[in-house]
Design an enzyme around this catalytic site. Structure first.
Site, PDB file in Angstrom:
ATOM      1  N   HIS A 182       0.834  -1.204   0.000  1.00 13.86           N
ATOM      2  CA  HIS A 182       0.000   0.000   0.000  1.00 13.86           C
ATOM      3  C   HIS A 182       0.866   1.250   0.000  1.00 13.86           C
ATOM      4  O   HIS A 182       1.020   1.940   1.012  1.00 13.86           O
ATOM      5  CB  HIS A 182      -0.954  -0.009   1.194  1.00 13.86           C
ATOM      6  CG  HIS A 182      -2.050  -1.021   1.084  1.00 13.86           C
ATOM      7  ND1 HIS A 182      -2.034  -2.212   1.782  1.00 13.86           N
ATOM      8  CD2 HIS A 182      -3.179  -1.035   0.326  1.00 13.86           C
ATOM      9  CE1 HIS A 182      -3.117  -2.913   1.480  1.00 13.86           C
ATOM     10  NE2 HIS A 182      -3.820  -2.222   0.596  1.00 13.86           N
TER      11      HIS A 182
ATOM     12  N   HIS B   1       1.422   1.421  -5.879  1.00  9.50           N
ATOM     13  CA  HIS B   1       0.095   0.791  -5.982  1.00  9.50           C
ATOM     14  C   HIS B   1      -0.934   1.818  -6.431  1.00  9.50           C
ATOM     15  O   HIS B   1      -1.774   1.523  -7.298  1.00  9.50           O
ATOM     16  CB  HIS B   1      -0.306   0.200  -4.628  1.00  9.50           C
ATOM     17  CG  HIS B   1      -1.755  -0.168  -4.522  1.00  9.50           C
ATOM     18  ND1 HIS B   1      -2.339  -1.165  -5.288  1.00  9.50           N
ATOM     19  CD2 HIS B   1      -2.755   0.353  -3.753  1.00  9.50           C
ATOM     20  CE1 HIS B   1      -3.636  -1.257  -4.987  1.00  9.50           C
ATOM     21  NE2 HIS B   1      -3.911  -0.340  -4.068  1.00  9.50           N
TER      22      HIS B   1
ATOM     23  N   HIS C 286      -6.958   6.736  -3.271  1.00  6.62           N
ATOM     24  CA  HIS C 286      -7.852   5.756  -2.640  1.00  6.62           C
ATOM     25  C   HIS C 286      -7.237   5.042  -1.437  1.00  6.62           C
ATOM     26  O   HIS C 286      -7.955   4.516  -0.594  1.00  6.62           O
ATOM     27  CB  HIS C 286      -8.321   4.715  -3.666  1.00  6.62           C
ATOM     28  CG  HIS C 286      -7.319   3.639  -3.929  1.00  6.62           C
ATOM     29  ND1 HIS C 286      -6.209   3.837  -4.726  1.00  6.62           N
ATOM     30  CD2 HIS C 286      -7.258   2.356  -3.495  1.00  6.62           C
ATOM     31  CE1 HIS C 286      -5.506   2.721  -4.768  1.00  6.62           C
ATOM     32  NE2 HIS C 286      -6.109   1.812  -4.036  1.00  6.62           N
ATOM     33  N   ASP C 287      -5.906   5.014  -1.321  1.00  7.94           N
ATOM     34  CA  ASP C 287      -5.244   4.400  -0.157  1.00  7.94           C
ATOM     35  C   ASP C 287      -4.330   5.404   0.547  1.00  7.94           C
ATOM     36  O   ASP C 287      -3.342   5.011   1.178  1.00  7.94           O
ATOM     37  CB  ASP C 287      -4.425   3.173  -0.582  1.00  7.94           C
ATOM     38  CG  ASP C 287      -5.260   1.901  -0.628  1.00  7.94           C
ATOM     39  OD1 ASP C 287      -6.242   1.812   0.135  1.00  7.94           O
ATOM     40  OD2 ASP C 287      -4.943   1.011  -1.437  1.00  7.94           O
TER      41      ASP C 287
ATOM     42  N   ASP D  75      -8.726  -1.514  -8.126  1.00  7.70           N
ATOM     43  CA  ASP D  75      -8.054  -1.705  -6.838  1.00  7.70           C
ATOM     44  C   ASP D  75      -7.551  -3.133  -6.660  1.00  7.70           C
ATOM     45  O   ASP D  75      -6.521  -3.359  -6.012  1.00  7.70           O
ATOM     46  CB  ASP D  75      -9.018  -1.331  -5.703  1.00  7.70           C
ATOM     47  CG  ASP D  75      -8.334  -1.274  -4.350  1.00  7.70           C
ATOM     48  OD1 ASP D  75      -7.114  -0.991  -4.308  1.00  7.70           O
ATOM     49  OD2 ASP D  75      -9.002  -1.492  -3.328  1.00  7.70           O
TER      50      ASP D  75
END
Length: 430
Positions: free
Chosen positions: A158, A162, A198-199, A308
């Site tokens: 993460h 990524h 998103h992360d 994802d």
């Protein structure tokens, strides 16, 4: 003399705020253990720490690192300075950014660790978003630099690479015929920002870990989509701080923040069945209408979910690397849980789990159902290519599993019973 005084005061301020800080997810990369010690502390007392101070600290740290760069001052050993040959190779790769076999690892090396900034900025330009929304390119680059810096490079999986990979996959989906002819610039803008963030600020541990260690984020978000809520709120903070959309009306900015949140929250893997059930129902009824803004938004949620977890749908060379990285992150969490006698989370025990077992289960129960429905929605060459890679990669992991069984390594017998007939066939590409 005046500048030197300002810098001294700045360093004193950082030191003071740091001394007040407990439980924040962002932490000094030189001391990973500090994160887990803070997580294991009684965080109910720490909730009173001002979130504003934490954000100010992060913002000021980012400012100190990047202000010289944005003023055009050459910084020795700057990660933003590349050899001309590397720059040329990176630009050549960006010309093929819509190819499914895009090697994000190579691109990250060619950009000297700046894959997320370089790729996302290019996509904003490619989709005409800079011109359409009259974006200040310096503010855009500053926003992307802050996003990239808020990913934890020490996380095996993460991290910003990524995020860049997911953003590239999202771009591929946006190009699909059904979407490309229906999406508005607003839809594309939301999709790329959500994919890139998103992360954001992911700590490298999962939600159950945060809950059982009484982390302040678990308390803040009431044990519900804890990480996803944090990623979203972090993204909103950076958007506001960068002033990228300051020229828009307050109503539009609030709408943007809310819809980006809807996209990021959809990536919560614990909500997979709910989203998949809604998707399947729409497809069964045949009532999806992409002229409807709500339907388009739902499809973008499904697209981001696919992006994802698309690693098993990449070529074996890329997919295997991602599998090893995510398992390394799982096992690192398990090691911490063992050390502090917390009870090891599922998939996190390196003594009983293997990469092959984890990947076969992941593909069978999460990836195959999702991408099967996506192929029903968008039955294109790309969808068939993804299913083909998925089938071949699963077969490869089963081969690894058999080799481990032959050598005496532990293999989950449940996976031995899986019917090979469910494997998608490799597409015939003309």
């Amino acid at each position: 003399m005046g500048i030197a005084l300002i810098w001294c005061l700045a360093l004193i301020l950082i030191k003071w705020i740091t001394s007040k800080r407990r439980g924040a997810i962002s932490y000094d990369s030189s001391d990973q253990t500090a994160l887990y010690i803070r997580m294991l502390a009684n965080s109910e007392i720490e909730v009173s720490v001002s979130a504003r101070n934490v954000r100010r600290l992060l913002s000021f740290q980012r400012y100190l690192r990047s202000s010289r760069f944005f003023r055009g001052i050459t910084v020795p050993n700057s990660s933003n300075i590349l050899d001309d040959d590397y720059n040329g190779q990176a630009k050549c790769m960006l010309e093929k950014v819509g190819n499914w076999n895009f090697d994000i690892f190579l691109f990250d090396r060619l950009t000297n660790g700046n894959s997320l900034v370089s790729l996302t900025f290019h996509l904003f330009n490619l989709h005409g978003l800079i011109e359409h929304f009259q974006l200040d390119t310096m503010k855009l680059r500053r926003f992307l630099v802050m996003v990239q810096e808020d990913y934890h490079s020490q996380n095996p999986y993460h991290n910003a690479v990524h995020a860049a990979d997911v953003t590239q996959a999202m771009h591929c989906y946006l190009k699909e015929p059904k979407l490309s002819k229906s999406l508005t610039p607003w839809d594309v803008l939301l999709s790329l920002i959500a994919a890139a963030t998103h992360d954001l600020d992911h700590p490298g541990v999962n939600q159950p870990f945060l809950i059982k260690t009484n982390h302040y984020l678990a308390t803040l978000y009431k044990n519900t989509s804890v990480l996803e809520n944090h990623h979203w709120r972090s993204a909103v903070g950076l958007l506001r701080e960068s002033g990228l959309f300051a020229h828009m009306s307050l109503e539009n900015r609030q709408l943007m923040e809310s819809q980006i949140g809807d996209l990021i929250l959809a990536t919560d893997i614990s909500q997979q069945n709910e989203y998949l059930s809604m998707f399947r129902s729409h497809l069964d009824r045949g009532d999806l209408c992409l002229e409807n803004a709500n339907h388009r938004h739902f499809i973008l949620q499904m697209a981001l979910k696919c992006a994802d977890i698309c690693n098993p749908c990449r070529t074996w060379e890329l997919s295997k690397q991602w599998s090893e990285k995510v398992t390394e992150e799982f096992f690192h969490q398990g090691d911490i849980e063992k050390k502090y006698h917390l009870g090891v989370s599922p998939l996190c025990d390196r003594q009983t789990e293997t990469i092959a077992n984890i990947q076969i289960g992941f593909m069978t129960y999460l990836v195959e159902p999702l991408f099967g429905e996506w192929a029903r929605f968008s039955n294109t060459r790309l969808s068939q290519t993804m299913l083909g890679h998925l089938g071949l990669n699963k077969a490869s992991w089963k081969g690894v599993q058999r080799e481990q069984a032959g050598s005496g390594d532990d293999v989950d017998p449940a996976f031995e019973e899986m019917d090979s007939d469910i494997l998608p066939q490799e597409p015939r590409l003309s």
